[in-house]
Design a protein around this motif. Sequence first.
Motif, PDB file in Angstrom:
ATOM      1  N   PRO A  89      -4.983  -0.377   3.762  1.00 18.35           N
ATOM      2  CA  PRO A  89      -6.145  -1.265   3.831  1.00 18.35           C
ATOM      3  C   PRO A  89      -6.883  -1.126   5.154  1.00 18.35           C
ATOM      4  CG  PRO A  89      -4.207  -2.449   3.033  1.00 18.35           C
ATOM      5  CD  PRO A  89      -3.735  -1.111   3.494  1.00 18.35           C
ATOM      6  N   ASP A 170       2.827  -4.438   7.597  1.00 21.69           N
ATOM      7  CA  ASP A 170       2.009  -4.420   6.392  1.00 21.69           C
ATOM      8  C   ASP A 170       1.022  -5.582   6.539  1.00 21.69           C
ATOM      9  OD1 ASP A 170       1.053  -4.938   3.720  1.00 21.69           O
ATOM     10  OD2 ASP A 170       2.789  -3.860   2.930  1.00 21.69           O
ATOM     11  N   PRO A 171      -0.285  -5.334   6.415  1.00 20.16           N
ATOM     12  CA  PRO A 171      -1.234  -6.420   6.661  1.00 20.16           C
ATOM     13  C   PRO A 171      -1.036  -7.617   5.712  1.00 20.16           C
ATOM     14  CG  PRO A 171      -2.330  -4.467   5.768  1.00 20.16           C
ATOM     15  CD  PRO A 171      -0.946  -4.059   6.124  1.00 20.16           C
ATOM     16  N   ASP A 172      -0.352  -7.366   4.608  1.00 21.99           N
ATOM     17  CA  ASP A 172      -0.200  -8.451   3.640  1.00 21.99           C
ATOM     18  C   ASP A 172       0.830  -9.496   4.030  1.00 21.99           C
ATOM     19  OD1 ASP A 172      -2.130  -7.369   2.118  1.00 21.99           O
ATOM     20  OD2 ASP A 172      -1.020  -7.618   0.246  1.00 21.99           O
ATOM     21  N   ASP A 173       1.851  -9.092   4.745  1.00 22.95           N
ATOM     22  CA  ASP A 173       2.852 -10.106   5.115  1.00 22.95           C
ATOM     23  C   ASP A 173       3.269 -10.013   6.576  1.00 22.95           C
ATOM     24  OD1 ASP A 173       4.441  -7.873   5.120  1.00 22.95           O
ATOM     25  OD2 ASP A 173       5.901  -8.621   3.665  1.00 22.95           O
ATOM     26  N   TYR A 177       6.050  -2.253   7.233  1.00 17.67           N
ATOM     27  CA  TYR A 177       5.911  -1.604   5.923  1.00 17.67           C
ATOM     28  C   TYR A 177       7.270  -1.139   5.409  1.00 17.67           C
ATOM     29  CZ  TYR A 177       0.768  -0.746   5.730  1.00 17.67           C
ATOM     30  OH  TYR A 177      -0.586  -0.841   5.608  1.00 17.67           O
TER      31      TYR A 177
END
Lengths: 484, 484
Positions: A89, A170-173, A177
């Motif tokens: 992302p 990981d930008p999501d959490d 990664y």
Amino acid sequence: MFKKGGFVLLRRWTHEGAKSANRAMQFPCLDKLEQVSASLREKSAKNSSSASHAGNIPSNEPVYGKVQSGFELFKSSQPLFLDYGGVLPSFNIAYETWGELNAEKSNALLIHTGLSASSHARSSDRNPQPGWWENFIGPGNKTIDTDRFFVICTNVLGGCYGSTGPSSPDPDDGKPYATRFPMLSVQDIVRAQHRLVKDHFGITKLYASVGSSMGGMQSLAYAQLFPGDVEKVVSVSACARSHPSSIAMRHAQRQVLMADPNWSRGFYYSSAEHPEKIPPHIGMKLAREIATVTYRSGPEWESRFGTERLDDERTPTLCPDFLIETYLDHQGEKFSLEYDANSFLYLSKTMDLFDLSRSHFERSARRRKENSSFYGGQEVQKQYSDEPYPASKRRRTTTLDQSRKDLKAGLEPLKNVRLLIVGVKSDGLFPYWQQREIVELLDQAPAVKYVELNESQSLYGHDTFLLDTQYVGKSIGGFLTEGY
Amino acid sequence: MFKKGGFVLLRRWTHEGAKSANRAMQFPCLDKLEQVSASLREKSAKNSSSASHAGNIPSNEPVYGKVQSGFELFKSSQPLFLDYGGVLPSFNIAYETWGELNAEKSNALLIHTGLSASSHARSSDRNPQPGWWENFIGPGNKTIDTDRFFVICTNVLGGCYGSTGPSSPDPDDGKPYATRFPMLSVQDIVRAQHRLVKDHFGITKLYASVGSSMGGMQSLAYAQLFPGDVEKVVSVSACARSHPSSIAMRHAQRQVLMADPNWSRGFYYSSAEHPEKIPPHIGMKLAREIATVTYRSGPEWESRFGTERLDDERTPTLCPDFLIETYLDHQGEKFSLEYDANSFLYLSKTMDLFDLSRSHFERSARRRKENSSFYGGQEVQKQYSDEPYPASKRRRTTTLDQSRKDLKAGLEPLKNVRLLIVGVKSDGLFPYWQQREIVELLDQAPAVKYVELNESQSLYGHDTFLLDTQYVGKSIGGFLTEGY
């Protein structure tokens, strides 16, 4: 216990309370590994309890010794769609520069690194430690003259020295990664570099793209993907497509590393939640020992070590006692905590997958296009299937001739670029015929220059590019200044 | 999460409850290894509880698939003093024979095996399964004619197919030797065979001693130790002294195996006391994968596998997906429970230590003499010291020339024997120049015959001796019948 022939009782050894005919073997090398594990566990627990950070960034990251403060960060907030169906992302690229970019932006030279190197190719004011190509770069008489060129070196995407890789959040959490990181191709690495060159520096055409080993794969890929954006390409001890022998050696390294229980399928980063986790230092040590075997040459070892042992009077053991063994052990140990294990695994596989064939190029283009069209929540990315592989395929389905033609077609764009290919006879990992092959597939185009070092010029095998300023260095230097 | 440029929310994957940009990678290869461990643990617990034996013999021994009932046992109750300071108070040698020993006992031929082979070189009434050299031995037109020769093949000392090795009970406590087993030399292996030949069969002179790989080391050692006791010697894909490159590759295999936590420093044999123990099948699998890389050749793999993957449409993973990877994986898996890990470790090191130099010969003779004089309870054997090695030695201390002269002197006894040396150009583990070296060091003596297979004759690398009945087989056959 009495024997025939006048022999009487043997002097007995004991092992765990039991008698034995011979003394049990000692394992100082294993004792040492256990000590390292214990001290890492202690450190990890201490870091986690000090709670100086949110617990999202790996607390044992500082053990990767080479992480240094002397690099800049290029941050790209646009997603990068990848050749094998994944997406980043956003991503960062760590880089360093030497020399000055001229007003026309025509003197830029991009250095691509091998698997484990950082952006620190040469010392600088910000980081005075010697770089990995210290003797090749600098003002004046060096291979790459920083009075003349604006030199850029990046840490590759997927690496662990500042660029986004498996140890990055990981930008999501916000957690590393780990093995949620998407698989990369060499071309993906190059696309990220291209953004730095074009978007950040505004350089429309590089004067040169220079690399050795995995770096030499990148420089060729740069020319394949952006033939109009680079004038000269140097590729040392690389190839146009990986060979099954090299894949086999890297496969062995990966499997050995993945078998270390501390690897934990990639989720070994310690945190406040998991203070017990430590990096797979034993697997990394072993993987590096295997890799070292492929980096050097037999004749060099014969002259350096021969078959001498540390002490001929000692009973040989299963821990290192030949000189060659102590050398490998030392090389493995040095590397075992210096580099992120997941970065190593991903980039090792990326090298295996390197293939400049036309069919590979087209497949990747299709996949990236499909994937970017999914990028809206409607569909899943085509990644990491659960389906078992069909067991039926045992042999190659294309002929050698077909696959050669495919590679030749893929190399077509390189004919528009001035190329220097360097091969080393003592290199067993990227054997010289792989470099000759590139030249042959380009129909010996006049813009292609080929230099081959014989055994009297270098016995350093694949590592020659790191050491030989004479033949490798002068060849590159001459090629770069030609017509400049 | 909103992006610039019109992109909207990504389709998110979850991993252990956390969101992620890409799906987490799957590891079917690791799942499989965990299943094997679980089933071995179950089996081991069941065997131990059934208490059908005293618990001294490893209960999981039957998993070594090749242990067969078709061999004879030669039992020597005299101690064997070993080159590196250990002793076997008694030992067994498993052997099989084919053909008939003539009245003069002049037609006996001893076949020496490579590292992992059993005595079962050929099928027989007692064991109809094909042997490891099935196509080379038999009545009539085979390489070794059993109508003519009395053929003996032994399982080597240190092995696990009937001969005394690390999995055998230590006579002192009845428990497996494990790493209380003494270090062996190739010469020790040969001395044990010599007892079988001379003491058991009463053969004073072998017609021929024939071996390949580690077997070719043995046949040369037989001629060095007992030059009067053998008429012809065949040595295929072997050497007069190991090379640091080969040591490096075997070192890697050993370290990988020893890093498997199930190896337990060699004490992995399950028993009533320790039903939880299982053999280090993961380490064995990995070691065999590395070994396989050294057994075959790059060109063979290029033509068989190339760089094709099982499925180009799949996202590549860190588990095997290239054809070459699935091949290595399969080879490793097959071997992982077939052979005793400690036998593998000891014999692998024994190969490293192989050296026909004069100084080596003399040192061994002195050590055996010293040791046998200790054999009375007065002194300890000179084994497995606890002292740390001096760290100072980094480079060889003898010159290449000195060590060559030493080797030449050690080969002197071989001039009294008729020799056939076979080399294979595609062999990377015992490269052809090592076979040429033997011939050169023997001053091209007229009794020495040299055959070298080029790449058009065999691409099978080191494994050629197992497969090629045409060039290897016919060369040996011709040499054996010459003047018979």
